[in-house]
Scaffold this active site. Structure first.
Site, PDB file in Angstrom:
ATOM      1  N   GLU A  48     -61.084 185.697  51.978  1.00  0.00           N
ATOM      2  CA  GLU A  48     -62.416 185.109  52.130  1.00  0.00           C
ATOM      3  C   GLU A  48     -62.986 184.739  50.768  1.00  0.00           C
ATOM      4  O   GLU A  48     -62.640 185.351  49.744  1.00  0.00           O
ATOM      5  CB  GLU A  48     -63.321 186.138  52.828  1.00  0.00           C
ATOM      6  CG  GLU A  48     -64.753 185.663  53.039  1.00  0.00           C
ATOM      7  CD  GLU A  48     -65.537 186.524  54.021  1.00  0.00           C
ATOM      8  OE1 GLU A  48     -65.040 187.599  54.407  1.00  0.00           O
ATOM      9  OE2 GLU A  48     -66.651 186.105  54.406  1.00  0.00           O
ATOM     10  N   GLU A 196     -67.410 186.350  64.140  1.00  0.00           N
ATOM     11  CA  GLU A 196     -68.463 187.330  64.452  1.00  0.00           C
ATOM     12  C   GLU A 196     -69.743 186.605  64.860  1.00  0.00           C
ATOM     13  O   GLU A 196     -70.818 186.792  64.260  1.00  0.00           O
ATOM     14  CB  GLU A 196     -68.687 188.290  63.257  1.00  0.00           C
ATOM     15  CG  GLU A 196     -67.442 189.119  62.966  1.00  0.00           C
ATOM     16  CD  GLU A 196     -67.631 190.283  62.002  1.00  0.00           C
ATOM     17  OE1 GLU A 196     -68.711 190.412  61.405  1.00  0.00           O
ATOM     18  OE2 GLU A 196     -66.677 191.073  61.863  1.00  0.00           O
ATOM     19  N   GLU A 318     -59.400 190.953  61.669  1.00  0.00           N
ATOM     20  CA  GLU A 318     -59.961 191.710  60.538  1.00  0.00           C
ATOM     21  C   GLU A 318     -59.766 193.180  60.839  1.00  0.00           C
ATOM     22  O   GLU A 318     -60.200 193.655  61.894  1.00  0.00           O
ATOM     23  CB  GLU A 318     -61.458 191.421  60.345  1.00  0.00           C
ATOM     24  CG  GLU A 318     -61.739 190.095  59.706  1.00  0.00           C
ATOM     25  CD  GLU A 318     -63.221 189.867  59.402  1.00  0.00           C
ATOM     26  OE1 GLU A 318     -63.944 190.833  59.090  1.00  0.00           O
ATOM     27  OE2 GLU A 318     -63.647 188.701  59.487  1.00  0.00           O
ATOM     28  N   GLN A 367     -58.951 192.817  52.775  1.00  0.00           N
ATOM     29  CA  GLN A 367     -58.544 191.444  52.535  1.00  0.00           C
ATOM     30  C   GLN A 367     -57.443 191.439  51.475  1.00  0.00           C
ATOM     31  O   GLN A 367     -57.208 192.465  50.843  1.00  0.00           O
ATOM     32  CB  GLN A 367     -59.722 190.625  52.074  1.00  0.00           C
ATOM     33  CG  GLN A 367     -60.872 190.586  53.097  1.00  0.00           C
ATOM     34  CD  GLN A 367     -61.948 189.548  52.772  1.00  0.00           C
ATOM     35  OE1 GLN A 367     -61.832 188.757  51.840  1.00  0.00           O
ATOM     36  NE2 GLN A 367     -63.022 189.560  53.557  1.00  0.00           N
TER      37      GLN A 367
END
Ligand code: AHR
Length: 515
Positions: A48, A196, A318, A367
């Site tokens: 991200e 989300e 995620e 991540q």
């Protein structure tokens, strides 16, 4: 008639003996009963525009003194190739629902700088955009997975992005792509429709999002597409039900359904330090990680109800440990260290995803670099591989292998009157017929002696093993000591026909390859 004390004592001893005999540490691996393939995408990643994941992590720009290929760090490319990353999700996360892709194409010096309003209000110069991301994927051999902006974007913007990336026909978007230096389409398969959407992706209700999902998905048309809908929060089964209900007659528009789960040491308000923790923290991190399976199973049960033919995949896009940021770092950058505890929980997560391979077709650890449970940490021109990286290296043998059913019985790891199963495991058979078994001992104090029976063969001809462990549960790699925790050869086992007796050290992850 009252029993004598001696008789009662002997009886208790016998009962204890029977109990001990009936609960040996044992794994039965049924090597000829596997049917389901473990999708390689379960070993996926997430990158991200957050902190130093992209900038300083992947991307240094082509003018940097740090060795790079077209702006992407060479040390990162080499390290990631070691773990065969199958897929990378980008550009977010929450950032995705603020991202306008046209800001990130064309000559870099003409791209507008924007504010990354989600992650610290820092300036984002858009030097890493669509072309750079897709170049990165080609360099590391991963498939791209792009998350579209539903929260603050438009249907047209999303449809044009898909067309820009995937179409071969003449159009303003494909002309623009060619003008920007890319003749052939990339043919990106995986597209998330928002992220989300219950929270940072627009604070929507499931009813509203389901309609919006169908509207966006209808106009994503260029090439073969795998459209992934946003899930609710991990305990939100209502969201899952509404989404599945409202898309039931539109199954051509939905191929995947997203699920996110993070492990906090004691909860969102008490995440705990990534490196300074005691056994109580260790135990709760294990417990909260293992609890993920309960959540996953309830979402899968709903999917089985609404999609009995298993056409919609669950994408755990995620997951990972979320601890406090390292002291002195920007709280919005989510930079955390990574210890042996992260390695052990990564193995637990991967075992659970493998086990549910029938429905779980992708998972993306959060991540890849410098953010949350990272594979790699960078500092200037230095790079270190985390304990989690080494678990991915050991587990890559399971990518696209056939999941083998196992039956595991083990002692409990008991802490402060609470207990968890001390072992967790996962087995698969690869295309060459090799059996790979990964076993984790979460008990930080006790080795586990475990008997493994391979059912379906008479004799194990060859075994090799690798282990990741450390003297302390919070051991980690740092720039001054980059190789404290890494995988090493493992040989604490004996073979007898189709049986293997393994001594699994405390707090360890082991992978055994058997032929
Ligand atoms: O991974 C960090 C953030 O966690 C992501 O941006 C968001 O999707 C999730 O809440």
């Amino acid at each position: 008639m009252p029993f004598s004390r001696t008789f009662v004592f002997c009886l208790l001893l016998n009962v204890a003996g029977l109990v001990a005999a009936s609960t040996p540490n044992k794994i039965i691996v049924n090597i000829d009963l596997g049917t389901e393939k473990i999708s390689k995408h379960i070993y996926g990643h997430f990158a991200e525009h957050l902190g130093n994941c992209i900038y300083g992590g992947f991307w240094v720009g082509d003018n940097s003194p740090i060795p790079n290929t077209r702006g992407i760090r060479n040390d990162v490319i080499a390290a990631l190739r070691e773990i065969d990353p199958p897929v990378v999700r980008w550009p977010g996360g929450c950032f995705a629902d603020t991202y306008h892709w046209k800001n990130g194409i064309g000559p870099r010096d003409q791209r507008p700088a924007i504010i990354n309003s989600t992650w610290g209000g820092v300036s984002e110069d858009n030097s890493f955009g669509t072309h750079e991301f897709l170049d990165l994927c080609e360099l590391i051999g991963a498939e791209p997975y792009i998350c579209l902006n539903v929260g603050s974007g438009t249907v047209q913007e999303a449809a044009e992005w898909v067309e820009y990336v995937n179409s071969d026909a003449k159009s303003p978007m494909t002309d623009l792509r060619k003008k920007n230096g890319r003749e052939q389409p990339w043919n990106v398969l995986f597209w998330a429709v928002g992220n989300e959407s219950w929270g940072c992706g627009g604070n929507m209700t499931p009813e509203y999002y389901a309609d919006l999902f169908k509207r966006f998905s209808t106009y994503l048309r260029a090439g073969k597409l795998y459209r992934i809908a946003s899930g609710g929060t991990d305990p939100d089964f209502h969201w899952t039900e509404v989404l599945l209900q409202k898309t039931q007659n539109y199954q051509h528009l939905i191929q995947g359904y997203s699920f996110h789960y993070y492990t906090f040491c004691h909860g969102w308000n008490h995440k705990g330090s990534a490196t300074q923790f005691d056994e109580n923290d260790w135990f709760h991190t294990m417990k909260n990680t293992l609890f993920m399976e309960k959540r996953l199973e309830r979402h899968i049960a709903l999917m089985d109800e609404y999609d009995p033919e298993n056409k919609i995949s669950l994408m755990a896009d995620e997951w990972g440990n979320w601890f406090d940021v390292e002291p002195g770092t920007n709280p919005a950058f989510l930079y955390q260290q990574n210890t042996l505890r992260d390695a052990v929980t990564a193995a637990l997560y991967l075992n659970i995803f493998n086990k549910h391979a029938r429905r779980v077709k992708m998972a993306n650890i959060a991540q890849t670099i410098n953010v949350l449970q990272a594979m790699l940490l960078t500092k200037g021109d230095m790079l270190i591989k985390t304990p989690t990286f080494y678990v991915f290296k050991m587990y890559k043998v399971h990518q696209d292998a056939i999941l083998l059913p196992i039956h595991l019985t083990c002692d409990d790891y008991v802490f402060d009157g609470m207990n968890l199963p001390s072992a967790s495991a996962s087995a698969s058979k690869d295309v060459e017929g090799r059996i790979n078994l990964s076993i984790t001992n979460i008990n930080p104090n006790k080795d586990v002696k475990i008997k493994i029976e391979l059912r379906g063969i008479n004799r194990i001809a060859k075994v090799t093993g690798e282990i990741i462990t450390a003297a302390a549960m919070n051991e980690y790699n740092d720039f001054a000591k980059p190789e404290k925790v890494l995988c090493k050869p493992f040989s604490a086992f004996t073979v007898d026909k189709n049986l293997l007796r393994v001594s699994l050290p405390s707090k360890s992850v082991v992978t055994l390859e058997m032929e």
